[in-house]
Motif scaffolding. Sequence first.
Motif, PDB file in Angstrom:
ATOM      1  N   SER A  14      -2.559   5.391  -6.105  1.00  0.00           N
ATOM      2  CA  SER A  14      -2.401   4.245  -5.214  1.00  0.00           C
ATOM      3  C   SER A  14      -2.023   2.997  -6.001  1.00  0.00           C
ATOM      4  CB  SER A  14      -3.695   3.988  -4.453  1.00  0.00           C
ATOM      5  OG  SER A  14      -3.601   2.784  -3.708  1.00  0.00           O
TER       6      SER A  14
ATOM      7  N   TYR B  72      -9.526  -2.373   3.391  1.00  0.00           N
ATOM      8  CA  TYR B  72      -8.214  -2.976   3.546  1.00  0.00           C
ATOM      9  C   TYR B  72      -8.067  -4.354   2.898  1.00  0.00           C
ATOM     10  CZ  TYR B  72      -3.637  -4.218   4.923  1.00  0.00           C
ATOM     11  OH  TYR B  72      -2.317  -4.578   4.848  1.00  0.00           O
ATOM     12  N   ASN B  73      -7.303  -4.373   1.841  1.00  0.00           N
ATOM     13  CA  ASN B  73      -6.876  -5.547   1.081  1.00  0.00           C
ATOM     14  C   ASN B  73      -8.001  -6.478   0.665  1.00  0.00           C
ATOM     15  OD1 ASN B  73      -4.377  -5.699   0.028  1.00  0.00           O
ATOM     16  ND2 ASN B  73      -3.649  -7.306   1.384  1.00  0.00           N
TER      17      ASN B  73
ATOM     18  N   GLU C 204       0.843  -1.194   0.000  1.00  0.00           N
ATOM     19  CA  GLU C 204       0.000   0.000   0.000  1.00  0.00           C
ATOM     20  C   GLU C 204       0.881   1.247   0.000  1.00  0.00           C
ATOM     21  OE1 GLU C 204      -3.749   2.061   2.391  1.00  0.00           O
ATOM     22  OE2 GLU C 204      -2.740   0.342   3.259  1.00  0.00           O
TER      23      GLU C 204
ATOM     24  N   PHE D 230     -10.371   2.628  -0.333  1.00  0.00           N
ATOM     25  CA  PHE D 230      -9.717   1.331  -0.165  1.00  0.00           C
ATOM     26  C   PHE D 230     -10.247   0.635   1.082  1.00  0.00           C
ATOM     27  CE2 PHE D 230      -5.706  -0.842   1.463  1.00  0.00           C
ATOM     28  CZ  PHE D 230      -5.842  -1.957   0.651  1.00  0.00           C
TER      29      PHE D 230
ATOM     30  N   LYS E 206      -2.434   0.111  -5.079  1.00  0.00           N
ATOM     31  CA  LYS E 206      -3.486  -0.890  -4.895  1.00  0.00           C
ATOM     32  C   LYS E 206      -4.489  -0.863  -6.051  1.00  0.00           C
ATOM     33  CE  LYS E 206      -2.584  -3.165  -1.157  1.00  0.00           C
ATOM     34  NZ  LYS E 206      -2.358  -4.628  -1.228  1.00  0.00           N
TER      35      LYS E 206
ATOM     36  N   LEU F  85      -7.265   7.994  -3.069  1.00  0.00           N
ATOM     37  CA  LEU F  85      -6.445   7.045  -3.811  1.00  0.00           C
ATOM     38  C   LEU F  85      -5.684   7.726  -4.945  1.00  0.00           C
ATOM     39  CD1 LEU F  85      -8.927   4.019  -4.021  1.00  0.00           C
ATOM     40  CD2 LEU F  85      -6.883   4.211  -2.596  1.00  0.00           C
TER      41      LEU F  85
ATOM     42  N   THR G 203      -0.681   6.270   3.212  1.00  0.00           N
ATOM     43  CA  THR G 203      -1.815   5.397   2.944  1.00  0.00           C
ATOM     44  C   THR G 203      -3.056   6.256   2.752  1.00  0.00           C
ATOM     45  OG1 THR G 203      -2.404   5.200   5.285  1.00  0.00           O
ATOM     46  CG2 THR G 203      -0.814   3.599   4.421  1.00  0.00           C
ATOM     47  N   GLN G 204      -4.119   5.651   2.211  1.00  0.00           N
ATOM     48  CA  GLN G 204      -5.342   6.429   2.044  1.00  0.00           C
ATOM     49  C   GLN G 204      -5.900   6.874   3.390  1.00  0.00           C
ATOM     50  OE1 GLN G 204      -8.861   4.541   0.386  1.00  0.00           O
ATOM     51  NE2 GLN G 204      -9.533   6.470  -0.502  1.00  0.00           N
TER      52      GLN G 204
END
Length: 442
Positions: free
Chosen positions: A163, A91-92, A39, A89, A165, A143, A136-137
Amino acid sequence: MSTDFKVEIIHKETITPSSPTPPHLKSVNLSFLDQVIPEVYVPLVLFYPNHADQELNSDHQSLIAEKSSILKASLSETLTHFYPLAGEFQYNDSICCDDRGASFIEARVNCRILDILKSPDTEMLKYLFPAAVESTQALTGHLLLVQVNFFECGGMAIAINISHKVADAFTFSRFIKSWSAVALGSISTTDHLVLPAKFGAAVSLYPPQDFLNSPKPLVELTQGKCTTRRFVFDASRIAALKSKAASASVPNPTRVEVVSALIWKCTMEASRSKLGSIRPSLWCQAVNMRKRSGQAFTENLLGNFVWYLAAITVESEVDIQSLVAKFRKCKDDFKGKYRNGLTAEDAYQTIKESGNVLAKEGIDNYSCTSWCWFPFYETNFGWGKPSWVSVRSFQLKDTVLLMDAIDGNGIEASMSFLEEDMAIVESNQELLAYASLNPSVI
């Protein structure tokens, strides 16, 4: 640069898509390939000099307002097609495409743009960006972040954080191409824009894995006391390097192969000089898998669709020819192994094996990404093409990023190593015979 260099933020706002994202596109699930990406933000800055190159009169402010208006309106329109960039985002797991928008910042720089182009300073570039790479966001709220820097002379630098991601270099390139085309007014239809359905399509090939939803990142990025240097290999020196690197097994090496091989050789020599002994060295190169998947629909897929090949050497003495041959064999083996595409099981197994290798002590690991052939220098928002395109320093240990030089034939290499390693690498006479350390852009 002068110690008086100053970047002043004069305006901030959020740009939302010009049309709301349809309900059926409100969520984009991350694929396994997205999940394993750290990230971080991918940083790119494009410099547009004022070709009149003179102090502007009282119309300066109105010109700033006009350019900002064009950039904001075209960004809003482009975000309707690249809608995950305006999302959030989760998380993952996924991107919630809630149209929260992208950050748009206007800044004033108290110098002429030529002052920067004459003497590039990688440390100074960070002030032109809206966020740090490692942000990170949760910290930035977006993003996608854009900072448009206006110089005293009328020049402009557009710095973008996207981002990782949501986007790899291919997706980043497509986004910038579409945004600039909208700004230029060359799009009357969506022919140059990628259809929204292309986002998230990789999930069908690489389903997400629950174990990657842990708040703890899969890969810890090593920063340490790193320093970054910019080396430029011009076309004539690359031609000479190709001649030196050619062999019976690889009679026509590519420019990326020879530049990568030379940098790898220099890093191995630096390691040996520092440690007094030879140890295994691993060179990991990112590979765009869109045309290697065995699936036609992935050729224009947006998001992250890269994998990695790794070359390793344990020899005490290496030369450019042998390293290029090692690269070529590694690439041929990679093509053979993934002839019908990268399967999910292949990906999981590679990650497991990579973790075992990276966990071993006594191995030098280097990571290289090539952005060569991406048309960043074609980016025209209406004020001509950029005079320089650069990536802000990642400040991550043992990383190398290669980009085209402005002529499309040379290569700019951004190299980040620990300070003590860089001191050895940057004084390597073989490297300096083929590359210039941070030359003037103009």
